[in-house]
Motif scaffolding. Structure first.
Motif, short mmCIF file in Angstrom:
data_model
loop_
_atom_site.label_atom_id
_atom_site.label_comp_id
_atom_site.label_asym_id
_atom_site.label_seq_id
_atom_site.Cartn_x
_atom_site.Cartn_y
_atom_site.Cartn_z
N ASN A 158 4.27 -2.23 -2.12
CA ASN A 158 3.92 -0.83 -1.84
C ASN A 158 2.42 -0.60 -2.05
O ASN A 158 1.79 0.13 -1.28
CB ASN A 158 4.73 0.12 -2.72
N ALA A 159 1.88 -1.22 -3.08
CA ALA A 159 0.44 -1.10 -3.34
C ALA A 159 -0.35 -1.64 -2.17
O ALA A 159 -1.33 -1.03 -1.73
CB ALA A 159 0.07 -1.83 -4.62
N TYR A 160 0.07 -2.79 -1.63
CA TYR A 160 -0.66 -3.39 -0.52
C TYR A 160 -0.60 -2.50 0.72
O TYR A 160 -1.60 -2.36 1.43
CB TYR A 160 -0.15 -4.79 -0.20
N MET A 161 0.55 -1.87 0.96
CA MET A 161 0.65 -0.94 2.10
C MET A 161 -0.32 0.23 1.92
O MET A 161 -0.97 0.66 2.87
CB MET A 161 2.08 -0.46 2.27
N GLU A 162 -0.43 0.72 0.68
CA GLU A 162 -1.36 1.82 0.41
C GLU A 162 -2.82 1.35 0.56
O GLU A 162 -3.66 2.09 1.05
CB GLU A 162 -1.14 2.39 -0.99
N ILE A 163 -3.09 0.11 0.13
CA ILE A 163 -4.43 -0.45 0.29
C ILE A 163 -4.79 -0.49 1.76
O ILE A 163 -5.90 -0.11 2.16
CB ILE A 163 -4.52 -1.85 -0.36
N GLU A 164 -3.86 -0.95 2.60
CA GLU A 164 -4.12 -1.01 4.04
C GLU A 164 -4.35 0.38 4.63
O GLU A 164 -5.23 0.56 5.47
CB GLU A 164 -2.96 -1.72 4.75
N ARG A 165 -3.54 1.35 4.20
CA ARG A 165 -3.73 2.73 4.67
C ARG A 165 -5.10 3.26 4.26
O ARG A 165 -5.80 3.88 5.05
CB ARG A 165 -2.64 3.64 4.13
N TYR A 166 -5.45 3.00 3.00
CA TYR A 166 -6.73 3.47 2.49
C TYR A 166 -7.90 2.79 3.22
O TYR A 166 -8.91 3.44 3.51
CB TYR A 166 -6.82 3.21 0.98
N GLU A 167 -7.73 1.52 3.53
CA GLU A 167 -8.78 0.79 4.23
C GLU A 167 -9.05 1.38 5.61
O GLU A 167 -10.20 1.39 6.08
CB GLU A 167 -8.40 -0.69 4.35
N LYS A 168 -8.02 1.89 6.26
CA LYS A 168 -8.22 2.53 7.58
C LYS A 168 -9.03 3.81 7.45
O LYS A 168 -9.82 4.14 8.33
CB LYS A 168 -6.87 2.82 8.23
N LEU A 169 -8.85 4.51 6.33
CA LEU A 169 -9.58 5.76 6.11
C LEU A 169 -10.99 5.53 5.57
O LEU A 169 -11.91 6.25 5.92
CB LEU A 169 -8.82 6.64 5.11
N ARG A 170 -11.14 4.54 4.71
CA ARG A 170 -12.42 4.26 4.03
C ARG A 170 -12.74 2.77 4.09
O ARG A 170 -12.72 2.10 3.07
CB ARG A 170 -12.34 4.69 2.58
N PRO A 171 -13.02 2.22 5.26
CA PRO A 171 -13.19 0.77 5.39
C PRO A 171 -14.37 0.19 4.61
O PRO A 171 -14.39 -1.00 4.31
CB PRO A 171 -13.37 0.56 6.89
N LYS A 172 -15.32 1.02 4.24
CA LYS A 172 -16.50 0.52 3.53
C LYS A 172 -16.46 0.76 2.03
O LYS A 172 -17.42 0.46 1.33
CB LYS A 172 -17.76 1.13 4.13
N ASP A 173 -15.36 1.26 1.52
CA ASP A 173 -15.24 1.52 0.09
C ASP A 173 -15.20 0.19 -0.67
O ASP A 173 -14.32 -0.65 -0.44
CB ASP A 173 -13.98 2.33 -0.20
N ALA A 174 -16.13 0.00 -1.56
CA ALA A 174 -16.23 -1.25 -2.33
C ALA A 174 -15.01 -1.50 -3.20
O ALA A 174 -14.66 -2.64 -3.48
CB ALA A 174 -17.49 -1.24 -3.18
N ASP A 175 -14.33 -0.44 -3.60
CA ASP A 175 -13.14 -0.60 -4.44
C ASP A 175 -12.01 -1.34 -3.72
O ASP A 175 -11.11 -1.87 -4.37
CB ASP A 175 -12.62 0.75 -4.95
N LEU A 176 -12.06 -1.39 -2.41
CA LEU A 176 -11.04 -2.14 -1.66
C LEU A 176 -11.01 -3.60 -2.11
O LEU A 176 -9.94 -4.19 -2.24
CB LEU A 176 -11.29 -2.05 -0.16
N ALA A 177 -12.17 -4.18 -2.35
CA ALA A 177 -12.22 -5.57 -2.81
C ALA A 177 -11.54 -5.72 -4.17
O ALA A 177 -10.85 -6.71 -4.42
CB ALA A 177 -13.66 -6.07 -2.87
N VAL A 178 -11.72 -4.73 -5.03
CA VAL A 178 -11.07 -4.76 -6.35
C VAL A 178 -9.56 -4.65 -6.20
O VAL A 178 -8.80 -5.42 -6.81
CB VAL A 178 -11.60 -3.64 -7.26
N TYR A 179 -9.11 -3.71 -5.39
CA TYR A 179 -7.67 -3.55 -5.19
C TYR A 179 -7.05 -4.80 -4.59
O TYR A 179 -5.96 -5.22 -5.00
CB TYR A 179 -7.38 -2.35 -4.29
N LYS A 180 -7.74 -5.41 -3.64
CA LYS A 180 -7.21 -6.64 -3.03
C LYS A 180 -7.23 -7.79 -4.03
O LYS A 180 -6.31 -8.61 -4.04
CB LYS A 180 -7.99 -6.98 -1.76
N PHE A 181 -8.25 -7.85 -4.87
CA PHE A 181 -8.26 -8.85 -5.94
C PHE A 181 -7.03 -8.69 -6.82
O PHE A 181 -6.30 -9.65 -7.09
CB PHE A 181 -9.53 -8.73 -6.80
N LEU A 182 -6.79 -7.46 -7.27
CA LEU A 182 -5.64 -7.21 -8.16
C LEU A 182 -4.33 -7.57 -7.49
O LEU A 182 -3.47 -8.23 -8.10
CB LEU A 182 -5.64 -5.74 -8.61
#
Length: 158
Positions: free
Chosen positions: A18-42
């Motif tokens: 579920n977290a990964y699905m939310e990460i993907e949704r968030y990435e579509k809205l904010r593709p340049k957010d640096a926190d995406l790398a942290v979320y994907k790491f986790l």
């Protein structure tokens, strides 16, 4: 902002898919957010995909070089591959940033303890003391003392 918190909650609850699905949704809205790398790491570290975790941890450090937490995450990823010297360097950077009051979830004492444990792993790797290893251990000890006195170089560490 609430989407980021939702991702963090799902990761804390160990609902990784579920977290990964939310990460993907968030990435579509904010593709340049640096926190995406942290979320994907986790996500990747908790699902056992360590190669990908290492990649995203390194990317996070490049995007947020002054974040103690991302240096700590990178150290964690490096430790998974027994890359102890590099992990020690990243922990040192995290420690230095935390000492300078940059936001960090761990306090400096916890980071110091992690550094000691990592230094032990480095010593264990070189425990078969031959003439070459004695010189290496002596040089490593000098390096640690040097870094302790002058600090770690944040930008050249990646």
């Amino acid at each position: 902002m609430w989407m980021r918190r939702q991702i963090e909650v799902l990761i804390e609850k160990e609902e990784y898919e579920n977290a990964y699905m939310e990460i993907e949704r968030y990435e579509k809205l904010r593709p340049k957010d640096a926190d995406l790398a942290v979320y994907k790491f986790l996500y990747h570290v908790y699902t056992g995909e360590y190669e990908a975790a290492l990649e995203y941890a390194r990317k996070a450090v490049k995007l947020m070089p002054y974040s103690a937490d991302v240096h700590y995450n990178y150290a964690t990823a490096l430790q998974l591959f027994e890359r102890w010297e590099e992990a020690y360097e990243q922990l040192g950077i995290a420690w230095q940033l935390a000492k300078c009051k940059n936001p960090c979830k761990l306090d400096t004492r916890e980071l110091e303890q992690q550094m000691k444990e990592t230094a032990k792993q480095i010593a264990i790797r070189h425990v078969s003391i031959s003439a070459d290893h004695i010189e290496w251990v002596q040089n490593w000890a000098k390096y640690l003392k040097f870094k302790e006195n002058i600090g770690f170089d944040i930008l050249s560490s990646i």
